[in-house]
Design an enzyme around this catalytic site. Structure first.
Site, PDB file in Angstrom:
ATOM      1  N   GLY A 124      -6.377   3.704  11.816  1.00  0.00           N
ATOM      2  CA  GLY A 124      -5.173   3.355  11.465  1.00  0.00           C
ATOM      3  C   GLY A 124      -4.358   2.291  12.297  1.00  0.00           C
ATOM      4  N   SER A 126      -3.588  -1.671  11.205  1.00  0.00           N
ATOM      5  CA  SER A 126      -2.695  -2.538  10.797  1.00  0.00           C
ATOM      6  C   SER A 126      -1.632  -1.920   9.872  1.00  0.00           C
ATOM      7  CB  SER A 126      -3.560  -3.534   9.903  1.00  0.00           C
ATOM      8  OG  SER A 126      -4.600  -4.212  10.630  1.00  0.00           O
ATOM      9  N   SER A 158      -9.936   0.614   6.474  1.00  0.00           N
ATOM     10  CA  SER A 158     -11.391   0.691   5.827  1.00  0.00           C
ATOM     11  C   SER A 158     -11.630   2.286   5.941  1.00  0.00           C
ATOM     12  CB  SER A 158     -12.368  -0.189   6.537  1.00  0.00           C
ATOM     13  OG  SER A 158     -11.863  -1.510   6.180  1.00  0.00           O
ATOM     14  N   GLU A 241     -15.338  -3.821  18.243  1.00  0.00           N
ATOM     15  CA  GLU A 241     -15.268  -4.175  16.844  1.00  0.00           C
ATOM     16  C   GLU A 241     -15.417  -5.536  16.644  1.00  0.00           C
ATOM     17  OE1 GLU A 241     -11.815  -4.134  13.196  1.00  0.00           O
ATOM     18  OE2 GLU A 241     -11.437  -3.034  14.932  1.00  0.00           O
TER      19      GLU A 241
END
Length: 381
Positions: A124, A126, A158, A241
């Site tokens: 969590g 954006s 996502s 990432e």
């Protein structure tokens, strides 16, 4: 210089490619499997083979294997379209974050299920008005005894619809400067007050989600790292990432399938193929620098920018090679390759947006890696 890998690594890559191909989607789509390929049975298979947490210390249940072993396994799996999304976020960055910042109790609680492929995670980060700018997020957590109470909203999360846990970045000190006052909490997605709304994109995927938090109570023991010190932790997490092989091979399978159809008697086409082949090798070396710890701090911004722009060029290449057929959507009457190309060209803009937009990453490169001066702000009237 000889960049050939050890034969044992080649054998491991071949094993992973064969396994991944046998589990790939039955509809023939091989692209973006690390995002859209949710398969909990495959996650369990990866866990059984010891291919999750491969490089983590054996004391916490990891494999204690080399970074190159993990690299060749996941390069092969993603290249053939293996459905790794159910385990990918946890293996790529949640586990390493817990290893670096989590308490021993947190590691003991969450790492074994990640290694076994039993738990699904989302991140969590954006928000509707805070995409690539983490410092401007507004989801808030307020301490109430032995709990935090969370209110707010996340977007582009996502895998949230299938997740068990959400690794949440939230504001715990609203009076602190924007880059301060942020903390990280592990939230049970099934907690009262959590609402997950899948977001359907242009190609029919629903891996992106909106997540709403309304008075969600989170145990205080679920705080990871330093209270109000999340920004540094987030930047470290983003290195995992942005600098990985997933940012290079998302549509590698499409390129390899389309390339034989290109008119290589045309010198312009040959030049483009050579550029894409060269770009892939450069991107792969950039990723390997990240994997081996040879890249400077913040360099993952360059790796992601270069690799995802190459992925966009591959989508454009596939479209031009297939010509009018690339406008056909995939169904029973459409050649599978044409349908994949149509999907790819519609999805391609997302490559340079997800995980930090290219514009933001170029700013990071200029300011934090190269040390370039900021452009002075114009005076206000």
């Amino acid at each position: 210089m000889d960049f050939a890998l050890d034969p044992a690594l080649d054998a491991l890559a071949s094993e992973a490619a064969a396994l991944g191909a046998s589990w790939a989607r039955s509809d023939g789509i091989r692209e973006d499997s690390w995002l859209v390929g949710n398969d909990v049975a495959f996650a369990a298979e990866l866990g059984r083979r010891g291919w999750l947490g491969m490089t983590w210390p054996t004391e916490v249940g990891g494999g204690g294997r080399s970074p190159l072993e993990r690299f060749v396994v996941f390069e092969a799996l993603i290249s053939v379209g293996a459905p790794i999304a159910s385990s990918w976020f946890a293996d790529r960055q949640i586990g390493p974050t817990l290893l670096e910042y989590g308490t021993p109790d947190q590691q003991q609680r969450w790492l074994p299920d990640i290694v076994a492929g039993r738990s699904l995670w989302c991140i969590g980060m954006s928000e509707p008005d805070a995409g690539s700018d983490v410092a401007s997020l507004r989801t808030r957590a307020v301490r109430d005894g032995d709990h935090w109470v969370v209110d707010g909203q996340k977007i582009w999360t996502s895998g949230a619809a299938d997740a068990d846990w959400c690794y949440l970045i939230c504001r715990t000190d609203p009076d602190a400067p924007p880059h301060q006052g942020l903390s990280e909490l592990v939230v049970d997605v099934r907690s009262p007050g959590v609402e997950v709304l899948p977001v359907r994109d242009a190609v029919g995927n629903e891996h992106f989600c909106e997540v709403r938090f309304d008075g969600v109570r989170v145990p205080a023991s679920h705080l990871v790292g330093t209270e109000n010190g999340s920004f540094r932790q987030v930047m470290r997490q983003m290195e995992h990432e942005r600098g990985g092989i997933d940012r290079l091979v998302s549509n590698r399978a499409l390129y390899l399938d389309v390339r034989p159809l290109a008119d290589r008697d045309d010198p312009m086409v040959r030049q483009e193929v050579a550029a894409l082949e060269t770009g892939y090798r450069i991107g792969r070396l950039m990723v390997l620098r990240e994997v081996l710890g040879q890249a400077p701090a913040g360099f993952s911004a360059a790796t992601k920018t270069f690799c995802t722009e190459l992925e966009q060029r591959i989508a454009d290449f596939a479209t031009r090679v297939l010509g009018p057929h690339a406008t056909l959507w995939a169904d029973e009457s459409t050649p599978a390759l044409a349908g994949r190309a149509a999907r790819a060209v519609c999805y391609a803009p997302g490559y340079t947006i997800m995980g930090g937009t290219t514009q933001i990453l170029r700013n990071i490169l200029g300011e934090r890696v190269l040390g370039l001066p900021r452009e002075p702000r114009p005076p206000r009237d």
